[in-house]
Design a protein around this motif. Structure first.
Motif, PDB file in Angstrom:
ATOM      1  N   THR A  93      -9.568  -3.379  -8.306  1.00  0.00           N
ATOM      2  CA  THR A  93      -8.524  -3.888  -7.420  1.00  0.00           C
ATOM      3  C   THR A  93      -9.036  -5.039  -6.571  1.00  0.00           C
ATOM      4  OG1 THR A  93      -7.598  -1.648  -7.364  1.00  0.00           O
ATOM      5  CG2 THR A  93      -6.750  -3.213  -5.764  1.00  0.00           C
ATOM      6  N   VAL A  94     -10.291  -4.970  -6.147  1.00  0.00           N
ATOM      7  CA  VAL A  94     -10.909  -6.102  -5.440  1.00  0.00           C
ATOM      8  C   VAL A  94     -10.848  -7.352  -6.321  1.00  0.00           C
ATOM      9  CG1 VAL A  94     -13.075  -7.054  -4.538  1.00  0.00           C
ATOM     10  CG2 VAL A  94     -12.425  -4.690  -3.989  1.00  0.00           C
ATOM     11  N   ALA A  95     -11.268  -7.211  -7.579  1.00  0.00           N
ATOM     12  CA  ALA A  95     -11.255  -8.347  -8.505  1.00  0.00           C
ATOM     13  C   ALA A  95      -9.830  -8.847  -8.746  1.00  0.00           C
ATOM     14  CB  ALA A  95     -11.917  -7.956  -9.818  1.00  0.00           C
ATOM     15  N   VAL A 109     -12.243  -4.158   1.832  1.00  0.00           N
ATOM     16  CA  VAL A 109     -11.839  -2.802   1.461  1.00  0.00           C
ATOM     17  C   VAL A 109     -11.755  -1.965   2.735  1.00  0.00           C
ATOM     18  CG1 VAL A 109     -12.406  -0.737   0.137  1.00  0.00           C
ATOM     19  CG2 VAL A 109     -12.979  -2.985  -0.783  1.00  0.00           C
ATOM     20  N   LEU A 110     -10.670  -1.202   2.865  1.00  0.00           N
ATOM     21  CA  LEU A 110     -10.480  -0.319   4.008  1.00  0.00           C
ATOM     22  C   LEU A 110      -9.961   1.011   3.477  1.00  0.00           C
ATOM     23  CD1 LEU A 110      -8.703  -1.275   7.359  1.00  0.00           C
ATOM     24  CD2 LEU A 110      -8.356   0.943   6.289  1.00  0.00           C
ATOM     25  N   GLY A 111     -10.653   2.095   3.811  1.00  0.00           N
ATOM     26  CA  GLY A 111     -10.247   3.386   3.277  1.00  0.00           C
ATOM     27  C   GLY A 111     -10.328   4.506   4.291  1.00  0.00           C
ATOM     28  N   PHE A 112      -9.485   5.538   4.063  1.00  0.00           N
ATOM     29  CA  PHE A 112      -9.428   6.714   4.928  1.00  0.00           C
ATOM     30  C   PHE A 112      -9.802   7.962   4.130  1.00  0.00           C
ATOM     31  CE2 PHE A 112      -6.330   3.701   6.603  1.00  0.00           C
ATOM     32  CZ  PHE A 112      -6.585   3.710   7.961  1.00  0.00           C
ATOM     33  N   VAL A 130     -15.894  -7.568   3.293  1.00  0.00           N
ATOM     34  CA  VAL A 130     -15.950  -6.749   4.498  1.00  0.00           C
ATOM     35  C   VAL A 130     -15.466  -5.355   4.121  1.00  0.00           C
ATOM     36  CG1 VAL A 130     -13.640  -7.444   5.220  1.00  0.00           C
ATOM     37  CG2 VAL A 130     -15.222  -6.599   6.926  1.00  0.00           C
ATOM     38  N   THR A 131     -15.932  -4.347   4.852  1.00  0.00           N
ATOM     39  CA  THR A 131     -15.555  -2.966   4.550  1.00  0.00           C
ATOM     40  C   THR A 131     -15.329  -2.188   5.840  1.00  0.00           C
ATOM     41  OG1 THR A 131     -16.838  -2.960   2.499  1.00  0.00           O
ATOM     42  CG2 THR A 131     -16.282  -0.821   3.427  1.00  0.00           C
ATOM     43  N   VAL A 132     -14.269  -1.368   5.838  1.00  0.00           N
ATOM     44  CA  VAL A 132     -14.019  -0.425   6.935  1.00  0.00           C
ATOM     45  C   VAL A 132     -13.876   0.965   6.321  1.00  0.00           C
ATOM     46  CG1 VAL A 132     -12.540   0.230   8.855  1.00  0.00           C
ATOM     47  CG2 VAL A 132     -12.855  -2.200   8.294  1.00  0.00           C
TER      48      VAL A 132
END
Length: 225
Positions: A93-95, A109-112, A130-132
């Motif tokens: 999905t990033v690509a 990317v940000l994930g819970f 960047v990542t959260v």
């Protein structure tokens, strides 16, 4: 059944129609009203948001309630979930976002919860800008991978999370202290999934507001829209 996580992947666009990309990675509850609201908030802030469906191989279209029964049902779905395949879906999905004309600048990317663990893995194994990571339950066990993370990364945890011991959070705190570009924020009075505003059993409004302000400030700094 779909043959790719990218088939009909839902997208949210900012008012300008263009902006940096964000892969929003789900909790065990699937693509539900909560996750859609987060995607809308991020789009309003200027990001093109994509939400990969992680359970498409075994439980396509999965979405559950946010109560004890929903947690139990979602955990049953998780029993057949392959984290390596999920990570592959996140990186794909990033690509995909990088290939879209509407995506300008970088892709984060940000994930819970489940997504928080996969966001951290994506930062270690892939190349997001960047990542959260919010309360990823496997982060502490995989913290050695932080040495492979080259992008700015922000971690969030609750200090009274029944699923993630405070001692595990301390392991992450110690690792972050010596890793440039990493930061961690612990809402000591909050438990698990405290940002999920449609789950009364989890939601902690004050902690959620503080953590979200930290998140949006971090994104403005590291992936400006």
């Amino acid at each position: 059944m779909k043959n790719s996580v990218l088939n009909d992947i839902p997208l949210w666009h900012p008012p300008a129609g263009r902006g940096p990309g964000l892969v929003l990675v789900q909790e065990i509850f699937g693509l539900d009203d909560y996750l859609r609201s987060v995607a809308s908030d991020l789009a309003a802030a200027g990001y093109v948001v994509a939400v990969p469906e992680l359970f498409w191989r075994t439980a396509p279209g999965w979405s559950s309630t946010h109560d004890e029964a929903g947690v139990a049902a979602s955990m049953a779905v998780m029993a057949s979930f392959d984290p390596a395949s999920g990570l592959s879906d996140v990186l794909a999905t990033v690509a995909h976002l990088r290939s879209l004309p509407s995506v300008t600048g970088g892709v984060g990317v940000l994930g819970f919860c489940l997504g928080g663990s996969l966001a951290f893995a994506a930062a270690a194994e892939g190349d997001p800008d960047v990542t959260v990571s919010f309360y990823g339950s496997t982060v502490a066990q995989q913290i050695d991978a932080l040495s492979r993370v080259e992008c700015p990364i922000q971690f969030h945890f609750g200090g009274t999370d029944p699923y993630i011991p405070r001692s595990d959070v301390a392991v992450v705190e110690a690792a972050v202290a010596s890793h440039p570009g990493a930061e961690i924020h612990v809402q000591e009075e909050a438990g698990h999934a405290f940002h999920n505003h449609v789950a009364p059993m989890f939601h902690h409004p004050e902690a959620a507001a503080r953590a979200w302000e930290l998140t949006t400030e971090f994104l403005r700094r590291t992936l400006p829209a």
